[in-house]
Write a protein that holds these residues in place. Structure first.
Motif, PDB file in Angstrom:
ATOM      1  N   ILE A  77       0.860  -1.185   0.000  1.00  0.00           N
ATOM      2  CA  ILE A  77       0.000   0.000   0.000  1.00  0.00           C
ATOM      3  C   ILE A  77       0.891   1.228   0.000  1.00  0.00           C
ATOM      4  N   ASN A  78       0.887   1.946  -1.100  1.00  0.00           N
ATOM      5  CA  ASN A  78       1.678   3.166  -1.246  1.00  0.00           C
ATOM      6  C   ASN A  78       0.775   4.369  -1.012  1.00  0.00           C
ATOM      7  N   THR A  79       1.177   5.234  -0.071  1.00  0.00           N
ATOM      8  CA  THR A  79       0.374   6.400   0.283  1.00  0.00           C
ATOM      9  C   THR A  79       1.090   7.667  -0.156  1.00  0.00           C
ATOM     10  N   TYR A 101      -5.487   9.439  -2.227  1.00  0.00           N
ATOM     11  CA  TYR A 101      -5.424   8.183  -2.964  1.00  0.00           C
ATOM     12  C   TYR A 101      -4.373   7.257  -2.361  1.00  0.00           C
ATOM     13  N   TYR A 102      -4.611   5.958  -2.558  1.00  0.00           N
ATOM     14  CA  TYR A 102      -3.714   4.910  -2.080  1.00  0.00           C
ATOM     15  C   TYR A 102      -3.512   3.916  -3.219  1.00  0.00           C
ATOM     16  N   ILE A 104      -2.578   0.350  -4.199  1.00  0.00           N
ATOM     17  CA  ILE A 104      -2.590  -0.949  -3.537  1.00  0.00           C
ATOM     18  C   ILE A 104      -2.240  -2.033  -4.547  1.00  0.00           C
ATOM     19  N   TYR A 230     -11.291   0.355   1.752  1.00  0.00           N
ATOM     20  CA  TYR A 230     -11.106   1.427   0.776  1.00  0.00           C
ATOM     21  C   TYR A 230     -12.134   1.263  -0.337  1.00  0.00           C
ATOM     22  N   TYR A 258      -9.335   5.050  -2.328  1.00  0.00           N
ATOM     23  CA  TYR A 258      -9.552   6.291  -1.594  1.00  0.00           C
ATOM     24  C   TYR A 258     -10.666   6.048  -0.580  1.00  0.00           C
ATOM     25  N   LEU A 260     -10.501   5.983   2.818  1.00  0.00           N
ATOM     26  CA  LEU A 260     -10.085   5.054   3.867  1.00  0.00           C
ATOM     27  C   LEU A 260     -10.972   5.221   5.090  1.00  0.00           C
TER      28      LEU A 260
END
Length: 315
Positions: A77-79, A101-102, A104, A230, A258, A260
């Motif tokens: 998971i990149n934030t 946005y994330y 995943i 999400y 998005y 979360l």
């Protein structure tokens, strides 16, 4: 330039520093509450294996949940933090926006005898989890080499051959049988997961036959391990097969998420029950060698085969 009576009155009516309304500073106790607005950490989840999956809401109001057949081997998971730094002549200016946005990435395999193989209909995924937990992998005895999922596969294969030989020599002996049915195989689980996401895309694009307007977001990724979920869109799906493990399907799913938020009703499952479901509580596993010992005492002709199988233990 003079002052009117009203100007003088306004000056005296202004609040003095001692009478000015005070601004209450947020205390240290407010920060945990703000953090829980994103999602609340379930303390007992650190040692528990919790399910992952997708929930699809169709245009006509239907709700379908698809659990990942086996928990993913990799979850990334990149934030991206929306931050911009501008260097000026006299200093630095920071520009901040909310995290929206994330990115995943889910990587895993459906296995040979997975725990979940098909989607279920219903709103509450925690209820579906308790209803569908008996399908697939849970019904497979650890005595089968297939049920081991790759662990000691070669050794258990030798053990099953020995057990079958011993059963042939005994009156009324029953050969070991696999507990996997075709409809609960990893092959079916992979294609059901793939077709589930394809159907989501048709419904989201409006090409699935329904012309109704959408009231809710079409797809949600839920993560009971971290107690969050999400709203997501699928950006890519990759399938990989290898000649080294021809019966395993490997997948990689790229998502953009998005919104979360926490999961309202987390699944409660003890570690002991989870190990029992996976056949890792030691009871079924130890019974395999116990059966072999009782059979070998009555069929001395298989002793040589059993000794030959010892050197492959754990391979």
């Amino acid at each position: 330039m003079g002052f009117s009576i009203s100007d003088i009155k306004n000056i005296f009516d202004r609040p003095k520093p001692s009478n000015a309304p005070s601004q209450k500073e947020p205390g240290a106790g407010d920060l945990p509450k703000k953090m829980d607005e994103s999602y609340r950490v379930e303390l007992n989840n650190w040692y528990s294996a919790k399910p992952y999956g997708f929930k699809m809401m169709t245009r006509n109001g239907g709700t379908f949940t698809m659990f990942l057949p086996i928990n993913p081997s990799n979850l990334s998971i990149n934030t991206p933090f929306a931050t911009n730094i501008v260097t000026t002549l006299y200093g630095t200016v920071e520009e901040h926006s909310d995290v929206r946005y994330y990115d995943i990435t889910i990587e895993g395999t459906t296995g040979i005898a997975p725990k979940f193989v098909r989607p279920g209909e219903g709103q509450d995924s925690s209820i579906l989890y308790s209803q569908l937990r008996r399908s697939g992998r849970t019904t497979t005895p650890i005595a089968s080499s297939i049920a081991a999922g790759g662990f000691f596969a070669k050794t258990l294969g030798v053990v099953n051959q020995i057990k079958n030989k011993a059963a042939d020599l005994l009156d009324g002996g029953v050969k070991a049988k696999t507990g996997i049915t075709p409809e609960n195989s990893g092959y079916v689980a992979f294609h059901n997961l793939y077709r589930f996401l394809l159907q989501y895309k048709k419904d989201a694009a409006g090409t699935g036959g329904s012309t109704q307007g959408r009231q809710t977001h079409p797809l949600t990724f839920f993560n009971y391990k971290d107690n969050n979920q999400y709203d997501v869109v699928v950006r890519g799906f990759t399938m990989r097969r290898s000649a080294d493990n021809p019966m395993l399907y490997y997948y990689s799913i790229q998502l953009r998420g998005y919104n979360l938020r926490p999961i309202a009703a987390p699944v409660n499952e003890s570690l002991t029950q989870r190990l029992a479901n996976l056949g890792l509580n030691g009871v079924d596993g130890s019974s395999v060698l116990g059966d072999i010992k009782s059979l070998s005492s009555q069929a001395k002709g298989i002793i040589g085969s059993f000794v030959g199988g010892i050197n492959v233990l754990g391979r």
